[in-house]
Design an enzyme around this catalytic site. Structure first.
Site, PDB file in Angstrom:
ATOM      1  CB  SER A   9      -0.898   0.021   1.241  1.00 44.77           C
ATOM      2  OG  SER A   9      -1.526   1.274   1.398  1.00 44.77           O
ATOM      3  CE1 TYR A  66      -3.421  -2.146   5.427  1.00 46.57           C
ATOM      4  CE2 TYR A  66      -3.012   0.133   4.768  1.00 46.57           C
ATOM      5  CZ  TYR A  66      -3.319  -1.173   4.440  1.00 46.57           C
ATOM      6  OH  TYR A  66      -3.532  -1.515   3.124  1.00 46.57           O
TER       7      TYR A  66
END
Length: 296
Positions: A165, A179
């Site tokens: 990501s 995250y």
């Protein structure tokens, strides 16, 4: 005299090629929706044997039916309800794939999520339990799947594609830092395993998506309306997405297939392709026209 009546249709066509993943077997974790579902569909349509998997049996069945409806034979599809964060789930994925298809050529480590704190806390107030669960899904499961599939990929000189990501890029992510930490670590794991495994003929690369219209935000507890509102806002502000459009799952899936295709991407080793509509290239001051500011 040249025969101008030759039939170039069907199998006699010298220009016709086999599907590029014909005879190849791919495992795609987290393929019950979003990017994983789209990648599974494209791989299957391009000739691959595909193992799809997820924890939600209903959504996984939707993926299976979508692939079959596209004309793919049941014999090319292996659907497994499993939790990839557990050793038993990982073993089931590998064993069932080998039992049905005999070999493994491609592993797509797609399963991942931003896990919300049950109290609604963000940033440094998130619990350590959320930290552990986040890293277990987004990093540890990738490490464990890689270890378990490695001997089979050594045999086939296969490919690993990790889904990271842009949150892992060197920019602060104060709200959901766990995250971001997991994805940054995954990027380093991709680079390191790429060098470790290329000696066995295994290529490792990754894709780092920006905002993509999937169920990712829903999984963090947001309803559909809120998810749509977020996508609409981001895609209408050039300081968020210069391309002014949210990505679609197939945008990322096509990159996954490119990295899995050794004929097209053979010299790419340990890299992460960023697909974010330009989000990571802009700073706040660059997002607005100097001329417009001066005219105002």
């Amino acid at each position: 005299m040249e025969d101008t009546n030759r039939d170039f249709s069907s199998s006699q066509n010298p220009f016709q090629t086999m599907p590029r993943f014909s005879g190849k077997t791919v495992i795609i974790t987290g393929s019950s929706n979003g990017i994983g579902r789209s990648a599974a569909l494209l791989f299957a349509q391009d000739g691959a044997n595909v193992t799809i998997t997820g924890r939600n049996a209903e959504r996984l069945e939707e993926t299976r039916k979508l692939i079959l409806k596209s004309g793919v034979s049941e014999s090319h599809l292996n659907s497994v309800v499993a939790d990839v964060t557990t050793s038993g789930g990982q073993d089931l994925l590998v064993k069932s794939t080998l039992d049905k298809f005999g070999k493994i050529h491609i592993l797509v480590n797609n399963a991942g999520a931003g896990i919300p704190d049950a109290t609604g806390a963000t940033g440094t107030d998130q619990s350590i339990d959320v930290y552990h669960k986040t890293l277990q899904l987004n990093l540890q499961a990738v490490i464990e799947m890689t270890k378990k599939v490695k001997p089979h990929l050594m045999e086939t000189k296969g490919e690993i594609i990790n889904i990271s990501s842009v949150a892992g890029q060197p920019r602060a992510q104060p709200d959901f830092m766990y995250y971001a930490i997991a994805k940054a670590a995954l990027d380093q794991y991709t680079r390191s395993t790429a060098i470790d495994l290329i000696q066995y003929g295994i290529r490792v690369n990754s894709v780092s998506p920006g905002l993509v219209a999937t169920g990712f935000v829903n999984a963090m507890g947001m309803p559909d309306a809120a998810t749509q509102k977020l996508c609409d806002f981001m895609s209408s502000h050039k300081e968020c997405i210069p391309a002014l459009v949210a990505g679609q799952p197939e945008d990322i899936a096509n990159i996954i297939l490119f990295l899995a295709d050794r004929k097209l991407s053979s010299y790419i080793i340990g890299q992460s392709i960023i697909a974010d509509g330009g989000s990571t290239l802009v700073m706040g001051m660059q997002a607005h026209s100097f001329l417009d500011i001066l005219k105002s």
